[in-house]
Design a protein around this motif. Structure first.
Motif, PDB file in Angstrom:
ATOM      1  N   PHE A 109       0.976  -1.337   0.070  1.00  0.00           N
ATOM      2  CA  PHE A 109      -0.024   0.055  -0.071  1.00  0.00           C
ATOM      3  C   PHE A 109       0.852   1.169   0.034  1.00  0.00           C
ATOM      4  O   PHE A 109       0.612   2.043  -0.973  1.00  0.00           O
ATOM      5  CB  PHE A 109      -0.934  -0.017   1.192  1.00  0.00           C
ATOM      6  N   GLY A 142      -7.478   2.930   9.040  1.00  0.00           N
ATOM      7  CA  GLY A 142      -7.030   2.368   7.642  1.00  0.00           C
ATOM      8  C   GLY A 142      -7.096   3.650   6.755  1.00  0.00           C
ATOM      9  O   GLY A 142      -8.089   3.560   5.659  1.00  0.00           O
ATOM     10  N   THR A 143      -6.484   4.620   7.215  1.00  0.00           N
ATOM     11  CA  THR A 143      -6.492   6.098   6.432  1.00  0.00           C
ATOM     12  C   THR A 143      -6.162   6.150   5.124  1.00  0.00           C
ATOM     13  O   THR A 143      -6.503   6.794   4.417  1.00  0.00           O
ATOM     14  CB  THR A 143      -6.035   6.974   7.494  1.00  0.00           C
ATOM     15  N   GLY A 144      -5.307   5.060   4.807  1.00  0.00           N
ATOM     16  CA  GLY A 144      -4.743   4.973   3.360  1.00  0.00           C
ATOM     17  C   GLY A 144      -3.983   6.523   3.141  1.00  0.00           C
ATOM     18  O   GLY A 144      -3.053   6.835   3.723  1.00  0.00           O
ATOM     19  N   ARG A 160      -7.641  10.560   2.540  1.00  0.00           N
ATOM     20  CA  ARG A 160      -8.538  11.290   1.902  1.00  0.00           C
ATOM     21  C   ARG A 160      -9.765  11.770   2.774  1.00  0.00           C
ATOM     22  O   ARG A 160     -10.149  12.942   2.748  1.00  0.00           O
ATOM     23  CB  ARG A 160      -9.070  10.721   0.492  1.00  0.00           C
ATOM     24  N   ASP A 217      -3.176   3.428  10.415  1.00  0.00           N
ATOM     25  CA  ASP A 217      -2.957   2.347   9.327  1.00  0.00           C
ATOM     26  C   ASP A 217      -1.621   1.703   9.830  1.00  0.00           C
ATOM     27  O   ASP A 217      -0.851   2.098  10.437  1.00  0.00           O
ATOM     28  CB  ASP A 217      -2.439   3.418   8.033  1.00  0.00           C
ATOM     29  N   THR A 218      -1.833   0.285   9.176  1.00  0.00           N
ATOM     30  CA  THR A 218      -0.709  -0.477   9.464  1.00  0.00           C
ATOM     31  C   THR A 218       0.404  -0.249   8.566  1.00  0.00           C
ATOM     32  O   THR A 218       1.703  -0.651   8.712  1.00  0.00           O
ATOM     33  CB  THR A 218      -0.901  -1.879   9.321  1.00  0.00           C
ATOM     34  N   SER A 219       0.292   0.570   7.298  1.00  0.00           N
ATOM     35  CA  SER A 219       1.515   0.622   6.466  1.00  0.00           C
ATOM     36  C   SER A 219       2.266   2.241   6.807  1.00  0.00           C
ATOM     37  O   SER A 219       1.602   3.284   6.540  1.00  0.00           O
ATOM     38  CB  SER A 219       0.818   0.837   4.978  1.00  0.00           C
ATOM     39  N   LEU A 267     -13.816   3.333   6.054  1.00  0.00           N
ATOM     40  CA  LEU A 267     -14.294   3.577   4.744  1.00  0.00           C
ATOM     41  C   LEU A 267     -13.510   3.078   3.659  1.00  0.00           C
ATOM     42  O   LEU A 267     -12.429   2.539   3.903  1.00  0.00           O
ATOM     43  CB  LEU A 267     -14.497   5.108   4.603  1.00  0.00           C
ATOM     44  N   GLY A 268     -14.068   2.956   2.631  1.00  0.00           N
ATOM     45  CA  GLY A 268     -13.112   2.527   1.244  1.00  0.00           C
ATOM     46  C   GLY A 268     -13.163   0.795   1.412  1.00  0.00           C
ATOM     47  O   GLY A 268     -12.227   0.308   1.263  1.00  0.00           O
ATOM     48  N   ASN A 279     -13.526  -0.711   4.235  1.00  0.00           N
ATOM     49  CA  ASN A 279     -12.730  -1.433   5.205  1.00  0.00           C
ATOM     50  C   ASN A 279     -13.695  -2.059   6.307  1.00  0.00           C
ATOM     51  O   ASN A 279     -13.087  -2.480   7.327  1.00  0.00           O
ATOM     52  CB  ASN A 279     -12.044  -0.122   5.829  1.00  0.00           C
ATOM     53  N   LEU A 296     -12.128  -5.416   7.225  1.00  0.00           N
ATOM     54  CA  LEU A 296     -11.096  -5.587   8.333  1.00  0.00           C
ATOM     55  C   LEU A 296     -11.685  -6.205   9.399  1.00  0.00           C
ATOM     56  O   LEU A 296     -10.761  -6.887  10.280  1.00  0.00           O
ATOM     57  CB  LEU A 296     -10.552  -4.090   8.775  1.00  0.00           C
TER      58      LEU A 296
HETATM   59  C1  LIG Z   1      -8.771  -0.168   0.852  1.00  0.00           C
HETATM   60  S1  LIG Z   1      -7.827   0.969   1.594  1.00  0.00           S
HETATM   61  C2  LIG Z   1      -8.841   2.101   2.345  1.00  0.00           C
HETATM   62  C3  LIG Z   1      -7.977   3.522   2.493  1.00  0.00           C
HETATM   63  C4  LIG Z   1      -8.993   4.544   2.833  1.00  0.00           C
HETATM   64  N1  LIG Z   1      -9.859   4.370   3.949  1.00  0.00           N
HETATM   65  C5  LIG Z   1      -9.951   5.037   1.816  1.00  0.00           C
HETATM   66  O1  LIG Z   1     -11.104   4.978   1.850  1.00  0.00           O
HETATM   67  O2  LIG Z   1      -9.357   5.664   0.899  1.00  0.00           O
HETATM   68  C6  LIG Z   1      -7.266   0.103   3.098  1.00  0.00           C
HETATM   69  C7  LIG Z   1      -6.311   0.770   4.096  1.00  0.00           C
HETATM   70  O3  LIG Z   1      -6.207   0.086   5.206  1.00  0.00           O
HETATM   71  C8  LIG Z   1      -5.030  -0.140   5.887  1.00  0.00           C
HETATM   72  N2  LIG Z   1      -4.986  -1.355   6.838  1.00  0.00           N
HETATM   73  C9  LIG Z   1      -4.879  -2.756   6.511  1.00  0.00           C
HETATM   74  N3  LIG Z   1      -4.964  -3.369   7.339  1.00  0.00           N
HETATM   75  C10 LIG Z   1      -5.188  -2.737   8.258  1.00  0.00           C
HETATM   76  C11 LIG Z   1      -5.305  -2.901   9.821  1.00  0.00           C
HETATM   77  N4  LIG Z   1      -5.352  -4.147  10.272  1.00  0.00           N
HETATM   78  N5  LIG Z   1      -5.247  -1.660  10.648  1.00  0.00           N
HETATM   79  C12 LIG Z   1      -5.203  -0.513  10.250  1.00  0.00           C
HETATM   80  N6  LIG Z   1      -5.144  -0.302   8.640  1.00  0.00           N
HETATM   81  C13 LIG Z   1      -5.199  -1.356   7.984  1.00  0.00           C
HETATM   82  C14 LIG Z   1      -4.110  -0.474   4.568  1.00  0.00           C
HETATM   83  O4  LIG Z   1      -2.858  -0.291   4.760  1.00  0.00           O
HETATM   84  C15 LIG Z   1      -4.689   0.541   3.637  1.00  0.00           C
HETATM   85  O5  LIG Z   1      -3.943   1.937   3.502  1.00  0.00           O
END
Ligand SMILES: C[S@@+](CC[C@H](N)C(=O)[O-])C[C@H]1O[C@@H](n2cnc3c(N)ncnc32)[C@H](O)[C@@H]1O
Length: 259
Positions: free
Chosen positions: A11, A84-86, A89, A105-107, A143-144, A146, A149
């Motif tokens: 990511f 999971g803010t990515g 946005r 976020d984990t990334s 969102l997105g 999520n 999760l």
């Molecule tokens: C599908 S993207 C969605 C990004 C953002 N929410 C959006 O709507 O644009 C998923 C995001 O969740 C993060 N993520 C994945 N597993 C996670 C976890 N267990 N805890 C927190 N963040 C996580 C990923 O690194 C990625 O940035």
């Protein structure tokens, strides 16, 4: 060479490159070393299905969002955790509106991109690790898509418990999910059936993401119906109080912390 990817921050790398393509600043993938290439997130499912999705939408501003994203952010109130803010946005719009927001976020790479785009409060980790930081919230946004999760029956209780531990009294969770069961595509209906025969939820996807030479480990990501989600929430500290499916198959599930 094995053809297997190097495990890494997929990511983070793809968001960094998507930002470079969007801004024209920094190294980015080029065709023939000259022409910018679109940044594509490769999603592999464990039955061999491979999909590609342009990563640019993670950077989209509110004008390009789907209506359910707007309805979700409009419901955020109080101290808010964007899980999971990515590329940040959602957090950026809340910040602009004066809503106190933290992006989790984990990334590490995704957090770096969010920081460069102006998100002020960022935490590296999961909802579980964040409990020890002592910060508590009124709203959790997933969102997105999520809602994924929650992963499935095994992970959901622990995930809900961690969110309850992070919650202030009266807190809410707003999660964006997709109901996968409207399809007649045998590739998907067969996958759902195979999952169920193994004791998994039909839309409990087993995925890994790839970008360039990198891949993630295989992980579960939940795509489920509102009824299945209600079953997962049942017996937890949370109550499912609303399902907004005006943009079906997409929906927003709202949970409230029980009194
Ligand atoms: C599908 S993207 C969605 C990004 C953002 N929410 C959006 O709507 O644009 C998923 C995001 O969740 C993060 N993520 C994945 N597993 C996670 C976890 N267990 N805890 C927190 N963040 C996580 C990923 O690194 C990625 O940035």
């Amino acid at each position: 060479m094995t053809g297997e990817p190097l495990i890494g921050d997929v990511f983070g790398e793809l968001l960094r490159d998507a930002l470079a393509v969007a801004t024209g600043v920094g190294p980015r993938p080029m065709a023939g070393g000259r022409l910018p290439r679109p940044v594509i997130e490769i999603i592999e499912r464990d039955d061999g299905l491979i999909n590609g999705a342009p990563a640019a939408h993670y950077l989209d501003g509110p004008a390009d969002w789907q209506p359910y994203d707007h309805r979700a952010v409009d419901r955020a109130r109080g101290e808010t955790l964007d899980v999971g803010t990515g590329a940040g946005r959602i957090a950026l719009l809340l910040q602009e509106r004066g809503v106190p927001v933290t992006g989790l976020d984990t990334s590490a790479g995704a957090l770096a991109v969010s920081r460069r785009r102006g998100v002020r409060r960022l935490v590296h980790g999961t909802v579980d690790t964040h409990v020890a930081d002592g910060q508590r919230y009124d709203t959790f946004l997933l969102l997105g898509n999520n809602l994924g999760l929650f992963e499935g029956r095994q992970r959901a209780p622990g995930f809900l418990a961690a969110l309850a531990a992070l919650a202030r009294p009266g807190a809410q969770i707003i999660a964006h999910g997709t109901n996968p069961y409207g399809t007649r595509d045998p590739l998907h209906t067969g996958y759902h059936e195979r999952n169920r025969s193994r004791g998994r939820l039909g839309g409990q996807l087993r995925l890994r993401l790839r970008y360039r030479e990198l891949g993630t480990e295989w992980f579960d990501y939940l795509v489920c119906s509102p009824d299945e989600f209600a079953d997962l929430v049942h017996g937890s500290a949370w109550r499912l109080t609303d399902v907004d499916d005006r943009d079906a198959p997409y929906y927003l599930a709202t949970l409230r912390l029980a009194e």
